[in-house]
Design a protein around this motif. Structure first.
Motif, mmCIF file in Angstrom:
data_model
loop_
_atom_site.group_PDB
_atom_site.id
_atom_site.type_symbol
_atom_site.label_atom_id
_atom_site.label_comp_id
_atom_site.label_asym_id
_atom_site.label_seq_id
_atom_site.Cartn_x
_atom_site.Cartn_y
_atom_site.Cartn_z
ATOM 1 N N THR A 1 0.736 5.926 -0.794
ATOM 2 C CA THR A 1 0.130 7.117 -1.409
ATOM 3 C C THR A 1 0.698 7.284 -2.821
ATOM 4 O O THR A 1 -0.011 7.644 -3.747
ATOM 5 N N PHE A 2 2.012 7.038 -2.952
ATOM 6 C CA PHE A 2 2.731 7.153 -4.230
ATOM 7 C C PHE A 2 2.557 8.537 -4.850
ATOM 8 O O PHE A 2 2.253 8.684 -6.033
ATOM 9 N N ASP B 1 10.442 2.054 6.621
ATOM 10 C CA ASP B 1 10.066 3.156 7.517
ATOM 11 C C ASP B 1 8.882 2.753 8.403
ATOM 12 O O ASP B 1 8.558 3.454 9.356
ATOM 13 N N TRP B 2 8.264 1.647 8.088
ATOM 14 C CA TRP B 2 7.096 1.184 8.841
ATOM 15 C C TRP B 2 7.411 0.009 9.773
ATOM 16 O O TRP B 2 6.489 -0.632 10.284
ATOM 17 N N ARG C 1 -5.228 10.520 8.012
ATOM 18 C CA ARG C 1 -4.047 10.061 8.749
ATOM 19 C C ARG C 1 -2.976 11.158 8.818
ATOM 20 O O ARG C 1 -1.810 10.898 9.084
ATOM 21 N N HIS D 1 8.330 8.268 -7.575
ATOM 22 C CA HIS D 1 9.790 8.380 -7.704
ATOM 23 C C HIS D 1 10.446 7.003 -7.639
ATOM 24 O O HIS D 1 9.770 5.981 -7.455
ATOM 25 N N LYS E 1 -1.747 13.195 6.453
ATOM 26 C CA LYS E 1 -0.956 13.572 5.273
ATOM 27 C C LYS E 1 -1.756 14.633 4.539
ATOM 28 O O LYS E 1 -2.672 14.332 3.776
ATOM 29 N N GLY F 1 12.163 5.536 -5.359
ATOM 30 C CA GLY F 1 11.910 4.771 -4.131
ATOM 31 C C GLY F 1 10.644 3.931 -4.283
ATOM 32 O O GLY F 1 10.607 2.748 -3.912
ATOM 33 N N LEU G 1 10.428 -0.192 -4.630
ATOM 34 C CA LEU G 1 9.582 -0.884 -3.647
ATOM 35 C C LEU G 1 8.638 -1.849 -4.374
ATOM 36 O O LEU G 1 8.520 -3.025 -4.023
ATOM 37 N N GLY H 1 7.581 -0.592 3.069
ATOM 38 C CA GLY H 1 8.922 -0.053 3.279
ATOM 39 C C GLY H 1 9.371 -0.102 4.740
ATOM 40 O O GLY H 1 8.545 -0.158 5.660
ATOM 41 N N PHE I 1 3.271 -2.799 11.298
ATOM 42 C CA PHE I 1 2.269 -3.714 10.729
ATOM 43 C C PHE I 1 2.434 -5.152 11.209
ATOM 44 O O PHE I 1 1.906 -6.072 10.600
ATOM 45 N N THR J 1 -3.890 4.962 -1.658
ATOM 46 C CA THR J 1 -4.742 5.659 -0.681
ATOM 47 C C THR J 1 -5.597 6.752 -1.326
ATOM 48 O O THR J 1 -5.148 7.436 -2.247
ATOM 49 N N TYR K 1 0.832 -1.211 0.000
ATOM 50 C CA TYR K 1 0.000 0.000 0.000
ATOM 51 C C TYR K 1 0.858 1.249 0.000
ATOM 52 O O TYR K 1 1.990 1.236 0.473
ATOM 53 N N TYR L 1 -8.530 9.507 2.958
ATOM 54 C CA TYR L 1 -7.804 8.668 3.912
ATOM 55 C C TYR L 1 -6.469 9.321 4.289
ATOM 56 O O TYR L 1 -6.081 9.345 5.456
ATOM 57 N N LYS M 1 -6.729 -3.130 5.641
ATOM 58 C CA LYS M 1 -5.670 -4.085 5.275
ATOM 59 C C LYS M 1 -6.047 -5.503 5.672
ATOM 60 O O LYS M 1 -5.894 -6.435 4.875
ATOM 61 N N ARG N 1 13.973 0.705 2.672
ATOM 62 C CA ARG N 1 13.581 1.934 2.002
ATOM 63 C C ARG N 1 14.749 2.478 1.168
ATOM 64 O O ARG N 1 15.896 2.385 1.579
HETATM 65 N N1 C2G Z 1 9.299 3.999 -0.107
HETATM 66 C C1 C2G Z 1 10.565 3.477 -0.250
HETATM 67 N N2 C2G Z 1 11.613 4.324 -0.409
HETATM 68 C C2 C2G Z 1 11.436 5.662 -0.420
HETATM 69 C C3 C2G Z 1 10.170 6.206 -0.287
HETATM 70 C C4 C2G Z 1 9.077 5.345 -0.118
HETATM 71 O O1 C2G Z 1 10.777 2.265 -0.232
HETATM 72 N N3 C2G Z 1 12.501 6.452 -0.559
HETATM 73 C C5 C2G Z 1 8.140 3.093 0.097
HETATM 74 C C6 C2G Z 1 7.394 3.301 1.425
HETATM 75 O O2 C2G Z 1 8.105 2.705 2.486
HETATM 76 C C7 C2G Z 1 6.064 2.624 1.134
HETATM 77 C C8 C2G Z 1 5.853 2.930 -0.351
HETATM 78 O O3 C2G Z 1 7.138 3.307 -0.881
HETATM 79 O O4 C2G Z 1 6.169 1.220 1.302
HETATM 80 C C9 C2G Z 1 4.855 4.064 -0.546
HETATM 81 O O5 C2G Z 1 5.295 5.190 0.188
HETATM 82 P P1 C2G Z 1 4.331 6.432 0.439
HETATM 83 O O6 C2G Z 1 3.787 6.870 -0.844
HETATM 84 O O7 C2G Z 1 5.055 7.408 1.294
HETATM 85 O O8 C2G Z 1 3.100 5.822 1.238
HETATM 86 P P2 C2G Z 1 3.012 5.495 2.780
HETATM 87 O O9 C2G Z 1 2.527 6.676 3.550
HETATM 88 O O10 C2G Z 1 4.291 4.880 3.236
HETATM 89 O O11 C2G Z 1 1.863 4.399 2.791
HETATM 90 O O12 C2G Z 1 -1.675 2.404 3.818
HETATM 91 C C10 C2G Z 1 -0.660 3.231 3.405
HETATM 92 C C11 C2G Z 1 0.609 2.627 3.841
HETATM 93 O O13 C2G Z 1 0.410 2.183 5.164
HETATM 94 C C12 C2G Z 1 1.806 3.530 3.866
#
Ligand code: C2G
Length: 446
Positions: free
Chosen positions: A9-10, A95-96, A44, A14, A46, A16, A20, A93, A100, A36, A7, A40, A78, A114
């Motif tokens: 926002t994308f 960062d989470w 949260r 880019h 954003k 990253g 992913l 990624g 989860f 998203t 999941y 939503y 989810k 990430r």
């Molecule tokens: N990502 C990455 N490297 C980056 C930037 C983002 O690997 N430099 C990954 C994030 O970790 C995520 C995905 O790309 O797995 C999408 O990132 P976002 O668009 O920032 O979305 P996010 O807020 O992480 O969505 O339900 C929503 C999800 O829980 C989280």
């Protein structure tokens, strides 16, 4: 077949994101990507997503890895998706990490490293440099503004101006920002200006901020005369600057849901709007003693007139004021009646009388009711003739709600998503006109 889900926002798609998705696909045979919704993301926290949902889905699709794209609308989705689509692996990624782990009861959870040195936030900042915001005035609203502004990315709180330098310094020390006593110096240090000074000083400050090429967000009531509102909006337009009146209800997500339903025909044709907001104020406060600019209508009138203009429009036939005054001759309770060709409205506000404070919208098929604090709308109901049929709506409202207004102001400056329809120039002008008529009717020497 191994099914993987991820999941995001994308926003501003880019590398990253690309990497992913590529690695998520590599974990199995079939990849589902949840994108998203705007609502939503707002819920949260954003608040500054640039690309529309359609654009974000299109970018995810073009990356070439997803076999299926779905929409993510709620936080609990989810678990349901994992069951519904018989998912084997949930990937996200790093960062989470940990966030989860609760999904491990349903499938395998994989945190993918990430990609460093790239993020949507970084790109947003590159596209639109950080706006340094300066505040004029150090009152109570200013205290609420700073913590909210900190939550909106893309702006930074630079400093505060107050001609009473002691107040500016005290305020600046508390919030760890700069204090300015010289207005020219202040303008040199900031990109945008937030005005939270006493009502009667707004016009002068807005004008000078625009003259200095600054975008302006001004607390309500922006000005107390129609010609002033017209002049300032015109001037801002000529200078290609944004001028926003800060009525926070206008930018609050729940209020938008309410307006959408009210205007959808669900309750038929709207015939009556009643908006009430009361707040008991201490006798010695400025609002209760300033015999020219004080009183309940100048203080709270914008909130109660605003929904009426949104629902019935700007072209009322008559407006009438009724007030109860204190010993200083100030209105401590005011009722404004507006007559429209197809409906009637009352706006009630008070600083010395307590009332239930509700918003009621009555139509030919039913009515909508939102209890206090409806001006920070988080819940409302739709009722019909059949008393058993009640529709209940709720919407997130975070903190003090100023973050929505600040975020919309910022995105308008950045030319991304226009939020100007939420409170139009025309509506602000009519609001100033009503304020002016009120002050005239009260025979105040403005
Ligand atoms: N990502 C990455 N490297 C980056 C930037 C983002 O690997 N430099 C990954 C994030 O970790 C995520 C995905 O790309 O797995 C999408 O990132 P976002 O668009 O920032 O979305 P996010 O807020 O992480 O969505 O339900 C929503 C999800 O829980 C989280």
């Amino acid at each position: 077949m191994i099914k993987v889900i991820t999941y995001g926002t994308f926003d501003l798609f880019h590398e990253g994101h690309y990497r992913l998705l590529q690695r998520a696909k590599g974990l199995g045979d079939y990849l589902i990507v949840g994108v998203t919704t705007e609502a939503y993301d707002k819920a949260r926290g954003k608040l500054n997503v640039v690309d529309s949902l359609v654009t974000r889905i299109e970018n995810v699709r073009k990356a070439g890895f997803p076999d299926e794209i779905i929409i993510e609308e709620t936080p609990g989705q989810k678990v349901n998706d994992i069951r519904k689509y018989h998912i084997d692996i949930f990937a996200i990624g790093s960062d989470w990490i940990g966030h989860f782990d609760y999904l491990k009861d349903y499938c395998q959870v994989v945190y993918l490293e990430r990609t460093k040195n790239i993020s949507s936030t970084m790109l947003r900042e590159q596209n639109s440099p950080i706006q340094r915001i300066g505040m004029i005035g150090t009152g109570r609203i200013g205290e609420r503004f700073i913590p909210e502004a900190k939550l909106v990315s893309g702006i930074s709180m630079q400093g505060v101006y107050n001609p009473h330098i002691e107040s500016a310094v005290k305020f600046a020390d508390k919030w760890e920002i700069d204090a300015y006593k010289d207005l020219e110096e202040f303008y040199r240090a900031v990109d945008v200006v937030y005005i939270a000074s006493p009502h009667e000083t707004h016009y002068g400050y807005i004008k000078s901020a625009l003259e200095h090429g600054k975008h302006v967000l001004c607390e309500k009531p922006m000005v107390l005369k129609k010609v002033q509102a017209e002049e300032l909006f015109l001037y801002a337009k000529e200078k290609n600057l944004i001028l926003f009146e800060g009525i926070k209800t206008a930018y609050c997500p729940g209020f938008h849901k309410l307006l959408g339903i009210a205007c959808s025909g669900t309750i038929g044709n709207i015939r009556n709007v009643e908006a009430c907001f009361t707040k008991l104020e201490q006798q010695e406060n400025r609002e209760m003693t300033d015999s020219v600019y004080g009183g309940s209508f100048t203080e709270l009138g914008s909130y109660v007139i605003f929904p009426i203009l949104k629902l019935f429009g700007k072209d009322f036939e008559t407006v009438q004021f009724d007030t109860i005054k204190n010993e200083n001759g100030l209105d401590i309770f005011t009722k404004v009646s507006l007559r429209y060709p197809a409906g009637i409205a009352t706006a009630t506000c008070g600083l010395g009388v307590k009332s239930e404070g509700r918003l009621l919208i009555a139509g030919t098929k039913g009515y909508i009711v939102a209890e206090a604090p409806w001006w920070k709308t988080s819940y409302f109901e739709v009722h019909y003739e059949d008393t058993k049929k009640i529709e209940k709506y709720s919407e997130i409202f975070l903190g003090d709600g100023l973050r929505y207004e600040i975020s919309d102001f910022l995105s308008t400056i950045n030319g991304n998503a226009s939020s100007e329809f939420k409170l139009t120039r025309g509506e602000s002008i009519v609001m100033a006109d009503i304020m002016e008529s009120f002050l005239k009717a009260e025979m105040r020497k403005v």
